[in-house]
Design a protein around this motif. Structure first.
Motif: not given
Length: 363
Positions: A28-33, A43-48, A76-77, A152-153
């Motif tokens: 759910h969190m990745v879906y919202r992201l 996307l990559t910045l928020r994912l890290t 991204a880190s 998901q990513v």
């Protein structure tokens, strides 16, 4: 029923149930992201950041690799303090054996490190999380959680890449139309190549965010595209325009919006385009907005538009020097223009680099 029995019935004391809930929460969190992100960078910045929060990692890294050149093109880190994004190509070997092996399809599962490949039809990458010695070691469930994120990513990155390619095609088509207008009409009706850069510098100076700068970029390219609907003889007329001719010219902002509105990703730009001829005192068009009622992007475009028109000249008006045009901006501050923007423009004009950009408006 006892408290323990009730908890068991609800599945709250069952470790397996708790894990499934965590996995569902991750999805759910990745879906919202994904659905609130419009660029691979964001996307990559928020994912890290999300990975460090959700998997309790000390650091997280996402690497995207050029499948042809075999080097890292995006990295991204996040280390729970600083979020970094690099887009300069870098040799894979310089990032270590673990990263190299994972980008080739292997997986890494250690007590302090998990690395999984990101694989699409034409793209390879890697996702890594690490824990320092003060935290509990990673286990199989952490590996399973990271796998959910990775799946998901991969889909999200692929969709964003397709979307960005689609946007490039549309913007390329619009640019071709603009070039056609330039070739077939009076050159002064189109903007100098440096125009979007001047708009961007002002937006950056005013601390406009990344999305806002992108909208400004699009608006700087597209805000006058509706001029194609205005008769050429009106645009190049040297005598005073009749009230009817003025009314026709005033329609070009709405015509620009009508041409662009079918393009979904350009919808946030429409208010800037529609209102870039409003005046700070409310005497502009099409809606008579004033002060902060006018979108900031429209106020920026308005100032740059007017300055360019003054230094390049028009069929009915000779060109001014840069200093004379700056004086005109100051003279109309608080009436035609936002005083804060006039002040920003003047402060930037005192800088050598920005002054050079202004001088290129004449070329």
């Amino acid at each position: 029923m006892s408290k323990n029995g009730f908890l068991s019935l609800m599945g709250m004391s069952n470790p397996t149930s708790k894990r499934y809930r965590l996995i569902l929460s991750a999805v759910h969190m990745v879906y919202r992201l994904v659905n609130s992100t419009y660029t691979v960078k964001e996307l990559t910045l928020r994912l890290t950041r999300l990975l460090c929060q959700f998997i309790h990692a000390s650091s997280a890294n996402v690497y995207l690799v050029d499948p042809v050149k075999k080097n890292v093109v995006i990295w991204a880190s996040f280390d729970n303090q600083i979020n970094i994004w690099r887009d300069k190509p870098r040799d894979l070997e310089g990032l270590g054996d673990d990263v190299l092996s994972v980008t080739r399809g292997a997986s890494v599962l250690r007590e302090n490190c998990i690395g999984l490949p990101l694989v699409t039809d034409d793209y390879l990458g890697a996702i890594f999380v690490r824990r320092d010695g003060a935290k509990e070691p990673f286990n199989d469930f952490d590996h399973e959680m990271l796998s959910v994120f990775a799946e998901q990513v991969v889909t999200a990155i692929k969709n964003l890449q397709l979307q960005q390619e689609h946007e490039k095609i549309i913007l390329g088509t619009i640019a071709s139309i603009s070039n056609l207008i330039k070739k077939q009409s009076y050159a002064g009706l189109t903007h100098a190549p440096v125009y979007p850069e001047i708009v961007r510098v002002i937006g950056t100076y005013l601390k406009v965010n990344t999305d806002g700068l992108k909208q400004l970029e699009y608006a700087s390219l597209l805000h006058d595209i509706g001029i194609i609907e205005v008769p050429y003889e009106i645009l190049t007329k040297r005598e005073a325009l009749s009230s009817k001719e003025i009314s026709i010219i005033h329609q070009h902002t709405a015509q620009s919006v009508a041409l662009i509105s079918p393009v979904e990703f350009l919808k946030p730009v429409l208010p800037i385009i529609l209102h870039h001829h409003e005046r700070y005192d409310g005497s502009g068009y099409p809606s008579g907005l004033k002060k902060e009622q006018i979108p900031l992007g429209a106020r920026i475009i308005s100032v740059v538009d007017a300055f360019e028109a003054m230094v390049r000249g028009r069929p009915w008006r000779p060109s001014l020097t840069i200093d004379a045009a700056l004086a005109e901006l100051l003279k109309n501050s608080g009436m035609q223009f936002d005083p804060k923007l006039v002040d920003a423009f003047h402060k930037l004009a005192a800088q050598k680099k920005f002054r050079k950009l202004l001088s290129l408006l004449k070329s």
